[in-house]
Design an enzyme around this catalytic site. Structure first.
Site, PDB file in Angstrom:
ATOM      1  N   GLU A 169      -4.481  -3.590   0.959  1.00  0.00           N
ATOM      2  CA  GLU A 169      -4.552  -4.012  -0.409  1.00  0.00           C
ATOM      3  C   GLU A 169      -5.754  -4.888  -0.305  1.00  0.00           C
ATOM      4  OE1 GLU A 169      -1.158  -5.495  -1.859  1.00  0.00           O
ATOM      5  OE2 GLU A 169      -0.949  -7.138  -0.401  1.00  0.00           O
TER       6      GLU A 169
ATOM      7  N   HIS B 296       3.349  -5.372   4.788  1.00  0.00           N
ATOM      8  CA  HIS B 296       3.356  -4.082   4.092  1.00  0.00           C
ATOM      9  C   HIS B 296       3.173  -2.972   5.523  1.00  0.00           C
ATOM     10  CE1 HIS B 296       3.198  -5.441   0.346  1.00  0.00           C
ATOM     11  NE2 HIS B 296       1.885  -6.043   0.408  1.00  0.00           N
TER      12      HIS B 296
ATOM     13  N   HIS C 115       1.338 -12.124   4.265  1.00  0.00           N
ATOM     14  CA  HIS C 115       0.650 -12.749   3.289  1.00  0.00           C
ATOM     15  C   HIS C 115       1.831 -13.056   2.027  1.00  0.00           C
ATOM     16  CE1 HIS C 115       1.018  -8.464   2.043  1.00  0.00           C
ATOM     17  NE2 HIS C 115       0.866  -8.889   0.972  1.00  0.00           N
TER      18      HIS C 115
ATOM     19  N   ARG D  61       9.746  -8.378   3.072  1.00  0.00           N
ATOM     20  CA  ARG D  61       9.809  -9.762   2.917  1.00  0.00           C
ATOM     21  C   ARG D  61      10.376 -10.519   4.082  1.00  0.00           C
ATOM     22  NH1 ARG D  61      13.608  -8.773  -1.695  1.00  0.00           N
ATOM     23  NH2 ARG D  61      12.473  -8.317  -3.601  1.00  0.00           N
TER      24      ARG D  61
END
Length: 317
Positions: free
Chosen positions: A116, A98, A173, A193
């Site tokens: 996150e 991200h 991740h 991705r």
């Protein structure tokens, strides 16, 4: 008129190629065998929750944020800052990364970045996840991606129920098969991705990768984030502080009996991951159970929780 009561929200469910049926354990009725995400507390344009009951019943969280800033202590942001999800990784998620705030705002129409964290609710025996990479330079990262040397590139870590991981933007991740996770994140839906196991979607199409952007935003070399939970006790409650960082703080409350709390934050997000109980405020008593999600608004002062329950608590910093 504003409320001094918890604001309960209706969850939203998202089908995913890697989803399953494990979210049924939270008393949810699912209309698919491929539900991968429960958006539990969200005001994102791609899915905003509605208030389940009380003074604001039927209003969206987005509307509450825009029209009733007093509920949130006039938090200084034009966007609701966080998004809470439960993820059912019945299959491996795509390997992804991200962007941070600066990159996302410049390249994704003003979207926030996405830092996150994950609390592992449950996972299969000997489960693992991908967290980080072994490339020492952008050139090496690109070479290994182009050559498909995934076992050389990707760093895997063992996981077990109760583990907590902090995943800053820029971290490669992926959750792996057989994992159920409570995720707290910035209010963003931007994902790049890197690798998707050559899977095809329901239409037989290979899903898009975003290699140029992914390589641009990946932190190189990988920087591991060490988490050192701090545990404290108060009466019948065990409080675990997982993380306090730039965007959010995250805690676990385990209550077996009765304990008093003070709403000393602008507002808090609560997800009940186990058990049931009663939350007592100046406005009355409110029952809750596993699978419930609610906001403790700014106006609340002292409150009491009775029951046998586990909750994940977060708030923006």
């Amino acid at each position: 008129m504003t409320t001094k009561s918890p604001i309960f929200l209706k969850p939203l469910f998202k089908e995913r190629i890697w989803g399953g049926t494990s979210l049924k354990r939270f008393n949810y009725e699912l209309n698919s065998d491929n539900i991968g995400e429960c958006w539990a507390i969200s005001a994102h344009p791609n899915g905003t929750n509605k208030v389940k009951s009380g003074l604001y019943k039927g209003l969206s969280l987005s509307n509450l944020w825009d029209k009733h800033q007093e509920l949130f202590g006039f938090y200084p942001s034009d966007k609701f800052p966080l998004l809470t999800k439960i993820l059912d990784a019945s299959q491996d998620l795509s390997v992804q990364v991200h962007p941070d705030d600066q990159y996302a705002q410049q390249n994704e129409n003003g979207e926030l970045g996405k830092t996150e964290c994950w609390y592992i609710i449950d996972c299969k025996k000997d489960a693992e996840m991908i967290l980080g990479h072994y490339a020492s330079s952008k050139k090496q990262l690109l070479q290994w991606v182009e050559q498909g040397l995934w076992s050389d590139l990707l760093r895997k870590v063992k996981i077990k129920p109760g583990d907590f991981f902090y995943v800053p933007s820029g971290t490669i991740h992926a959750l792996c098969e057989g994992t159920l996770v409570l995720e707290t994140q910035q209010n963003s839906d931007t994902t790049y991705r890197v690798y998707d196991y050559d899977r095809v979607d329901q239409n037989g199409q290979v899903r898009d990768l975003h290699l140029d952007k992914a390589i641009e935003v990946t932190t190189i070399p990988h920087q591991d984030e060490s988490i050192d939970p701090v545990i404290s006790k108060q009466k019948d409650a065990t409080i675990t502080k997982f993380v306090e960082e730039k965007y959010f703080s995250a805690f676990k409350w385990q209550i077996n009996g009765e304990s008093q709390f003070n709403q000393d934050k602008k507002f808090q997000l609560v997800s009940v991951i186990e058990g049931e109980g009663i939350l007592e405020t100046l406005d009355g008593e409110f029952t809750f159970q596993k699978g419930d999600h609610f906001i403790l608004p700014y106006q609340m002062s002292d409150f009491t929780i009775r029951g046998n329950t586990e909750m994940i608590i977060s708030f923006p910093n």
